[in-house]
Scaffold this motif. Structure first.
Motif, PDB file in Angstrom:
ATOM      1  N   ASP A   1       0.811  -1.215   0.000  1.00 51.33           N
ATOM      2  CA  ASP A   1       0.000   0.000   0.000  1.00 51.33           C
ATOM      3  C   ASP A   1       0.845   1.266   0.000  1.00 51.33           C
ATOM      4  OD1 ASP A   1      -2.220  -1.583   0.073  1.00 51.33           O
ATOM      5  OD2 ASP A   1      -2.519  -1.403   2.226  1.00 51.33           O
ATOM      6  N   PHE A   2       2.128   1.145   0.349  1.00 48.16           N
ATOM      7  CA  PHE A   2       2.978   2.315   0.432  1.00 48.16           C
ATOM      8  C   PHE A   2       3.793   2.534  -0.841  1.00 48.16           C
ATOM      9  CE2 PHE A   2       2.857   1.120   5.122  1.00 48.16           C
ATOM     10  CZ  PHE A   2       1.804   1.980   5.376  1.00 48.16           C
ATOM     11  N   ILE A   3       3.498   1.819  -1.890  1.00 48.80           N
ATOM     12  CA  ILE A   3       4.211   1.986  -3.157  1.00 48.80           C
ATOM     13  C   ILE A   3       3.497   3.062  -3.969  1.00 48.80           C
ATOM     14  CG2 ILE A   3       4.913   0.865  -5.305  1.00 48.80           C
ATOM     15  CD1 ILE A   3       4.909  -1.803  -3.739  1.00 48.80           C
ATOM     16  N   VAL A   4       4.098   4.236  -4.038  1.00 47.63           N
ATOM     17  CA  VAL A   4       3.461   5.338  -4.760  1.00 47.63           C
ATOM     18  C   VAL A   4       4.438   6.109  -5.639  1.00 47.63           C
ATOM     19  CG1 VAL A   4       1.658   5.651  -3.019  1.00 47.63           C
ATOM     20  CG2 VAL A   4       3.791   6.920  -2.810  1.00 47.63           C
ATOM     21  N   GLY A   5       5.727   6.005  -5.387  1.00 46.62           N
ATOM     22  CA  GLY A   5       6.673   6.918  -5.995  1.00 46.62           C
ATOM     23  C   GLY A   5       7.345   6.409  -7.249  1.00 46.62           C
ATOM     24  N   GLU A   6       8.091   7.304  -7.871  1.00 47.14           N
ATOM     25  CA  GLU A   6       8.738   7.005  -9.146  1.00 47.14           C
ATOM     26  C   GLU A   6       9.795   5.919  -9.003  1.00 47.14           C
ATOM     27  OE1 GLU A   6      11.047   9.380 -12.767  1.00 47.14           O
ATOM     28  OE2 GLU A   6      10.429  10.439 -10.955  1.00 47.14           O
ATOM     29  N   TYR A   7      10.679   6.074  -8.014  1.00 49.92           N
ATOM     30  CA  TYR A   7      11.694   5.058  -7.748  1.00 49.92           C
ATOM     31  C   TYR A   7      11.409   4.418  -6.389  1.00 49.92           C
ATOM     32  CZ  TYR A   7      14.397   6.594 -11.744  1.00 49.92           C
ATOM     33  OH  TYR A   7      14.795   6.891 -13.020  1.00 49.92           O
ATOM     34  N   CYS A   8      11.366   3.107  -6.375  1.00 49.53           N
ATOM     35  CA  CYS A   8      11.022   2.343  -5.176  1.00 49.53           C
ATOM     36  C   CYS A   8      12.303   1.787  -4.560  1.00 49.53           C
ATOM     37  CB  CYS A   8      10.068   1.209  -5.534  1.00 49.53           C
ATOM     38  SG  CYS A   8       8.558   1.764  -6.354  1.00 49.53           S
ATOM     39  N   TRP A   9      12.674   2.340  -3.420  1.00 44.89           N
ATOM     40  CA  TRP A   9      13.845   1.849  -2.687  1.00 44.89           C
ATOM     41  C   TRP A   9      13.364   0.700  -1.801  1.00 44.89           C
ATOM     42  CZ3 TRP A   9      18.128   5.711  -1.123  1.00 44.89           C
ATOM     43  CH2 TRP A   9      18.299   6.673  -2.129  1.00 44.89           C
ATOM     44  N   ILE A  10      13.724  -0.515  -2.165  1.00 39.17           N
ATOM     45  CA  ILE A  10      13.250  -1.697  -1.451  1.00 39.17           C
ATOM     46  C   ILE A  10      14.211  -2.010  -0.305  1.00 39.17           C
ATOM     47  CG2 ILE A  10      12.549  -4.103  -1.654  1.00 39.17           C
ATOM     48  CD1 ILE A  10      10.904  -2.118  -3.340  1.00 39.17           C
ATOM     49  N   VAL A  11      13.667  -2.012   0.916  1.00 41.42           N
ATOM     50  CA  VAL A  11      14.506  -2.236   2.094  1.00 41.42           C
ATOM     51  C   VAL A  11      13.987  -3.436   2.879  1.00 41.42           C
ATOM     52  CG1 VAL A  11      15.060   0.219   2.221  1.00 41.42           C
ATOM     53  CG2 VAL A  11      13.194  -0.696   3.614  1.00 41.42           C
ATOM     54  N   ALA A  12      14.862  -4.032   3.651  1.00 42.39           N
ATOM     55  CA  ALA A  12      14.503  -5.212   4.447  1.00 42.39           C
ATOM     56  C   ALA A  12      15.358  -5.226   5.714  1.00 42.39           C
ATOM     57  CB  ALA A  12      14.723  -6.484   3.627  1.00 42.39           C
ATOM     58  N   ASN A  13      15.082  -6.210   6.582  1.00 47.14           N
ATOM     59  CA  ASN A  13      15.863  -6.443   7.799  1.00 47.14           C
ATOM     60  C   ASN A  13      15.975  -5.203   8.687  1.00 47.14           C
ATOM     61  OD1 ASN A  13      16.367  -9.043   6.764  1.00 47.14           O
ATOM     62  ND2 ASN A  13      18.162  -8.301   5.652  1.00 47.14           N
TER      63      ASN A  13
END
Length: 235
Positions: free
Chosen positions: A102-114
């Motif tokens: 639901d928080f995916i809205v922007g041009e570039y998606c910085w995928i983070v984990a841990n």
């Protein structure tokens, strides 16, 4: 005593805390980076009050102007490629599927984990873009467990309703979004649309069922706002 240099990104609240709780794993930016690896999340001085109210987050509990903890920057993906690229992430990367998308809205998606939240945040003034912060070793070694920030009843919001469209009943599903606030899926044919927040051009020129969906969504949002006000007055 030793020191270390942190690679830091400043993020507004509540997004900074949501990244450290693991509920948000996509930091939306208008720019990309080649950097991958440990990324320290700094909460800027700004709090998005409307987003806190929308998700039932108590803004008085949010820390600002401090480094909150560390995540791992796994990848940076343009939003147009996200659907194809997400399945390619390493199998040991766990992303929260309940709220995260639901928080995916922007041009570039910085995928983070841990996510690793610090037990004691590090007070610091934020900067633009990626920046560096030198700290003593003992400031960046005590971590706690991620704790969910969004109340269970908001996690996430789905509700099914029945619209009256030109004399016939049509079942729909509404979903709470962080930026657009609400989307609607027409269950009869599976089509989805983003709801207009007011009577703008999209609403005025929309189909009869889109207009009916907007009006129902506004009712739901008004009820949510009223419930939030009641909760605040009894707190």
């Amino acid at each position: 005593m030793g020191s270390q240099e942190l690679k830091v990104l400043s993020v507004r609240q509540p997004w900074a805390s949501l990244l450290l709780s693991g509920e948000d794993w996509c930091e939306n930016r208008s720019w990309s980076t080649n950097y991958r690896g440990p990324l320290w999340i700094h909460a800027s001085s700004k709090i998005e009050t409307g987003e806190c109210e929308l998700w039932g987050i108590d803004k008085s509990q949010l820390t600002t102007s401090a480094v909150l903890g560390c995540v791992e920057l796994i990848d940076v993906i343009h939003i147009d490629e996200l659907e194809d690229r997400l399945p390619e992430l390493p199998e040991d990367i766990t992303l929260d599927g309940e709220v995260g998308p639901d928080f995916i809205v922007g041009e570039y998606c910085w995928i983070v984990a841990n996510p690793r939240p610090l037990k004691t945040p590090i007070a610091a003034k934020g900067k633009l873009n990626l920046w560096k912060l030198n700290v003593n070793d003992d400031q960046a070694k005590e971590f706690g467990e991620p704790e969910r920030l969004i109340p269970e009843e908001r996690y996430p919001l789905f509700c099914e309703e029945e619209l009256q469209v030109e004399g016939r009943a049509e079942p729909v599903e509404f979903k709470l979004l962080p930026a657009q606030y609400m989307s609607v899926t027409y269950l009869a044919d599976g089509e989805s649309e983003t709801i207009s927040l007011d009577e703008d051009e999209a609403y005025v020129n929309g189909t009869a069922r889109y207009q009916a969906a907007c009006e129902k969504a506004w009712e739901i949002l008004d009820e949510m706002a009223a419930n939030n006000a009641d909760d605040a007055s009894t707190a």
